[in-house]
Design a protein around this motif. Structure first.
Motif, PDB file in Angstrom:
ATOM      1  N   ARG A  99      63.832  19.705  29.041  1.00 39.24           N
ATOM      2  CA  ARG A  99      64.142  18.607  28.123  1.00 39.24           C
ATOM      3  C   ARG A  99      63.041  18.487  27.074  1.00 39.24           C
ATOM      4  NH1 ARG A  99      64.179  13.642  31.262  1.00 39.24           N
ATOM      5  NH2 ARG A  99      63.008  14.916  32.712  1.00 39.24           N
ATOM      6  N   PRO A 100      63.436  18.227  25.814  1.00 35.50           N
ATOM      7  CA  PRO A 100      62.438  18.114  24.754  1.00 35.50           C
ATOM      8  C   PRO A 100      61.605  16.844  24.889  1.00 35.50           C
ATOM      9  CG  PRO A 100      64.583  17.508  23.911  1.00 35.50           C
ATOM     10  CD  PRO A 100      64.792  18.004  25.324  1.00 35.50           C
ATOM     11  N   LEU A 101      60.388  16.882  24.384  1.00 39.01           N
ATOM     12  CA  LEU A 101      59.523  15.705  24.398  1.00 39.01           C
ATOM     13  C   LEU A 101      60.171  14.543  23.670  1.00 39.01           C
ATOM     14  CD1 LEU A 101      56.840  14.184  24.823  1.00 39.01           C
ATOM     15  CD2 LEU A 101      55.992  15.311  22.749  1.00 39.01           C
ATOM     16  N   LEU A 102      60.686  14.804  22.470  1.00 40.27           N
ATOM     17  CA  LEU A 102      61.346  13.775  21.669  1.00 40.27           C
ATOM     18  C   LEU A 102      62.780  14.191  21.408  1.00 40.27           C
ATOM     19  CD1 LEU A 102      58.519  13.016  19.128  1.00 40.27           C
ATOM     20  CD2 LEU A 102      59.546  11.361  20.682  1.00 40.27           C
ATOM     21  N   SER A 103      63.655  13.230  21.497  1.00 41.16           N
ATOM     22  CA  SER A 103      65.069  13.498  21.303  1.00 41.16           C
ATOM     23  C   SER A 103      65.549  12.831  20.021  1.00 41.16           C
ATOM     24  CB  SER A 103      65.845  12.953  22.513  1.00 41.16           C
ATOM     25  OG  SER A 103      67.214  13.192  22.350  1.00 41.16           O
TER      26      SER A 103
END
Length: 178
Positions: A99-103
């Motif tokens: 999962r990316p740090l920021l979505s």
């Protein structure tokens, strides 16, 4: 938006890698590209302009002094005007499960006046890392080997830029995943 608070151990699980940084004219292959973005990109328009948008949606045109951040996992279009010069970063910032740090699900664009630290830290990083991380990425011919002190300086400056990037995107309404 409230800042994400985690313990040092949890934050230390982030996988953050800088794949490239350069300050140059946009390569021919960089304009007119369509497709999906799998790693974060950041472009500071230094001269010229860019038209960009999610595929099938209206395009936005921005010029000098604009940062542009495409969303991950979305079909996008980008057209740089001829002679456009940018600072370009390509990087990974994700949790162990991918999962990316920021979505964010849209292009984010910011001005250098509102967020001057992004350019300041990018130029500092560029001064240290450009020789090792310019295009073509990660040459294997041995010319781009560095010592640990230089490596740690690149990492330190990348993390400073990454912190400024995360703060700016958080201020613009993007949310952390954890």
């Amino acid at each position: 938006m409230k800042t994400k608070i985690l313990g040092l151990y949890e934050w230390d699980q982030l996988n953050c890698q800088l794949f490239w940084i350069y300050d140059d004219m946009v390569p021919v292959v960089g304009s007119g590209r369509k497709g999906l973005v799998y790693r974060y990109s950041a472009w500071l328009i230094k001269d010229g302009s860019i038209e960009f948008g999610l595929s099938g949606e209206p395009m936005i045109k921005l010029g000098k002094g604009s940062w542009v951040f495409p969303p991950l996992g979305k079909r996008k279009d980008q057209i740089f005007s001829p002679g456009t010069r940018i600072i370009s970063l390509n990087f990974l910032a994700e949790w162990p499960d991918g999962r990316p740090l920021l979505s964010y699900d849209r292009f984010i664009h910011l001005g250098t006046r509102e967020y001057p630290e992004l350019q300041k830290y990018a130029e500092s990083l560029l001064a240290t890392a450009e020789e090792q991380l310019s295009i073509p990425v990660r040459k294997k011919n041995g010319k781009h080997e560095i010592d640990f002190r230089t490596f740690s300086s690149v990492k330190e400056k990348f993390w400073k830029w990454l912190g400024a990037w995360a703060s700016a995107l958080e201020a613009e309404g993007c949310s952390y995943t954890a």
